[in-house]
Design a protein around this motif. Structure first.
Motif, PDB file in Angstrom:
ATOM      1  N   THR A 148      38.475  42.487  51.268  1.00 57.34           N
ATOM      2  CA  THR A 148      38.543  43.370  50.209  1.00 57.34           C
ATOM      3  C   THR A 148      37.434  43.374  48.907  1.00 57.34           C
ATOM      4  N   GLY A 149      36.581  42.354  49.030  1.00 60.64           N
ATOM      5  CA  GLY A 149      35.363  42.469  48.308  1.00 60.64           C
ATOM      6  C   GLY A 149      36.133  42.056  46.873  1.00 60.64           C
ATOM      7  N   LEU A 150      36.945  40.977  46.753  1.00 59.82           N
ATOM      8  CA  LEU A 150      37.364  40.576  45.372  1.00 59.82           C
ATOM      9  C   LEU A 150      38.250  41.732  44.623  1.00 59.82           C
ATOM     10  N   SER A 151      38.890  42.434  45.463  1.00 61.43           N
ATOM     11  CA  SER A 151      39.877  43.335  44.818  1.00 61.43           C
ATOM     12  C   SER A 151      41.143  42.919  43.866  1.00 61.43           C
ATOM     13  N   ASP A 152      41.243  41.618  44.249  1.00 62.25           N
ATOM     14  CA  ASP A 152      42.142  40.889  43.030  1.00 62.25           C
ATOM     15  C   ASP A 152      41.516  40.081  42.463  1.00 62.25           C
ATOM     16  N   PRO A 153      41.229  40.474  41.053  1.00 62.93           N
ATOM     17  CA  PRO A 153      40.575  39.557  40.030  1.00 62.93           C
ATOM     18  C   PRO A 153      40.780  38.024  40.161  1.00 62.93           C
ATOM     19  N   ARG A 154      42.011  37.778  40.520  1.00 63.43           N
ATOM     20  CA  ARG A 154      42.359  36.256  40.582  1.00 63.43           C
ATOM     21  C   ARG A 154      41.674  35.405  41.669  1.00 63.43           C
ATOM     22  N   MET A 155      41.217  36.109  42.593  1.00 65.92           N
ATOM     23  CA  MET A 155      40.386  35.591  43.866  1.00 65.92           C
ATOM     24  C   MET A 155      39.178  34.707  43.107  1.00 65.92           C
ATOM     25  N   VAL A 156      38.435  35.208  42.449  1.00 65.18           N
ATOM     26  CA  VAL A 156      37.461  34.374  41.814  1.00 65.18           C
ATOM     27  C   VAL A 156      37.509  33.080  41.061  1.00 65.18           C
ATOM     28  N   GLU A 157      38.701  33.351  40.235  1.00 68.28           N
ATOM     29  CA  GLU A 157      39.109  32.264  39.665  1.00 68.28           C
ATOM     30  C   GLU A 157      39.423  31.154  40.535  1.00 68.28           C
ATOM     31  N   VAL A 158      40.216  31.329  41.718  1.00 67.72           N
ATOM     32  CA  VAL A 158      40.636  30.248  42.607  1.00 67.72           C
ATOM     33  C   VAL A 158      39.692  29.702  43.238  1.00 67.72           C
ATOM     34  N   VAL A 159      38.578  30.660  43.525  1.00 67.67           N
ATOM     35  CA  VAL A 159      37.462  29.854  44.311  1.00 67.67           C
ATOM     36  C   VAL A 159      36.347  29.130  43.216  1.00 67.67           C
ATOM     37  N   ALA A 160      36.371  29.578  41.912  1.00 68.02           N
ATOM     38  CA  ALA A 160      35.513  28.851  41.113  1.00 68.02           C
ATOM     39  C   ALA A 160      36.074  27.606  40.861  1.00 68.02           C
ATOM     40  N   ASP A 161      37.285  27.464  40.747  1.00 62.90           N
ATOM     41  CA  ASP A 161      37.862  26.182  40.528  1.00 62.90           C
ATOM     42  C   ASP A 161      38.061  25.126  41.809  1.00 62.90           C
ATOM     43  N   ALA A 174      32.144  34.365  36.699  1.00 62.21           N
ATOM     44  CA  ALA A 174      33.573  33.357  36.745  1.00 62.21           C
ATOM     45  C   ALA A 174      33.256  32.141  36.985  1.00 62.21           C
ATOM     46  N   GLY A 175      31.967  31.650  37.175  1.00 64.84           N
ATOM     47  CA  GLY A 175      31.473  30.416  37.564  1.00 64.84           C
ATOM     48  C   GLY A 175      31.186  30.072  38.904  1.00 64.84           C
TER      49      GLY A 175
END
Length: 311
Positions: free
Chosen positions: A143-156, A201-202
């Motif tokens: 979905t191309g990072l449709s949920d902005p929380r996804m980048v946080e999970v992967v970044a961590d 997001a890192g």
């Protein structure tokens, strides 16, 4: 660019039709395997723990069959295995807890039995977090990072993210037929924007892969044009994943129903590799591995298994 890499690029074919991408980070360790995408095309096998997947129609929905299929794919030469618990196409809502129960046991058992790279096809951050904890090293977000929380999970984490072009909400039908003024330009712009979000997001460059989203919110004509113009996606500088296997654009181009698209899928994967894709997502592992290894041998990146003919 290192001297060794520069020498390899000088040795790469200059024949019209071949595209050798200039990648930011071509050598990557993903999970327990290392890939040099300057001269390697990885095969991503598909295992769906879904009762309604468009291709296998639930053949690997049972846990034992899913694990068996995943292990077999690795033994057949797949570089990594992509595990899905919910298909992208329209269908009934499935709670995140149920999706976790579908994918995490497969991830955990596969990680115990093989060093193959493991990815999970999900758009839910909570599923991604559980999968990473269980041993997945790639999150394939169609979905191309449709949920902005996804980048946080992967970044961590240390996981790699696959960012896919997609406009529709998962599990819901398109409100109208897709329209593009210029499909490839719009796909590239979308991917560039979502990559920027990931970097902000890192998530570092070395953990980003892009996917133009063959058939996702696109007609067959759109997808064929996008495939022809794949070098424009490759020019973003990230490894490109081409998910072409058994897609409707293959079937409609050839007039072939599901179950009769192997040759067309191999051709689409080969063209994509020639035009710069570095990962192909495929159902038929043996045939796909052979096709990509033949591409590599033709390019001079891989020695023949044996070279006795006329010697």
């Amino acid at each position: 660019m290192t001297t060794e890499r520069a020498e390899r690029r000088l040795q790469a074919p200059t024949t019209p039709g071949w595209v050798v991408p200039d990648l930011r980070d071509p050598v990557r360790t993903i999970g327990r395997r290392t890939f040099d995408f300057d001269h390697r095309i990885a095969v991503m096998a598909i295992v769906n723990r879904t009762p309604d997947s468009f291709h296998d129609r639930g053949a690997t929905f049972a846990l034992d069959r899913a694990v068996e299929a995943a292990v077999r794919a690795a033994e057949q030469g797949a570089d990594w295995v992509d595990i899905g618990g919910v298909k992208f196409a329209p269908g009934p809502e499935l709670p995140a807890s149920d999706e976790i129960e579908r994918v995490v046991p497969v991830v955990r058992q596969l990680a115990e039995e093989s060093d193959v790279t493991i990815s999970v096809d999900t758009f839910r951050p909570e599923v991604a977090a559980a999968a990473i904890e269980a041993g997945a090293s790639v999150i394939n977000d169609t979905t191309g990072l449709s949920d902005p929380r996804m980048v946080e999970v992967v970044a961590d984490s240390e996981a790699t993210i696959v960012i896919t072009h997609s406009l529709a909400e998962p599990r819901r039908p398109l409100p109208a037929p897709p329209r593009y003024a210029d499909v490839t330009t719009e796909v590239v712009d979308f991917l560039r924007d979502r990559v920027d979000r990931a970097l902000a997001a890192g998530i570092p460059d070395r953990r980003v892969i892009v996917d133009p989203g063959h058939d996702l919110n696109k007609t067959t004509v759109h997808t064929l044009e996008l495939t022809r113009r794949l070098p424009e996606v490759v020019a973003l500088g990230y490894p490109v994943l081409a998910a072409v296997s058994n897609k409707d654009f293959v079937g409609e181009s050839l007039g072939r129903p599901r179950g009769e698209r192997l040759a067309g899928s191999i051709a689409a994967a080969t063209v994509s590799a020639m035009l710069g894709a570095r990962i192909v997502r495929m159902h038929d592992v043996v045939e796909s591995v052979d096709a990509m290894r033949m591409v590599e041998a033709t390019l001079g990146w891989r020695d023949p298994v044996e070279a006795r003919h006329n010697t």
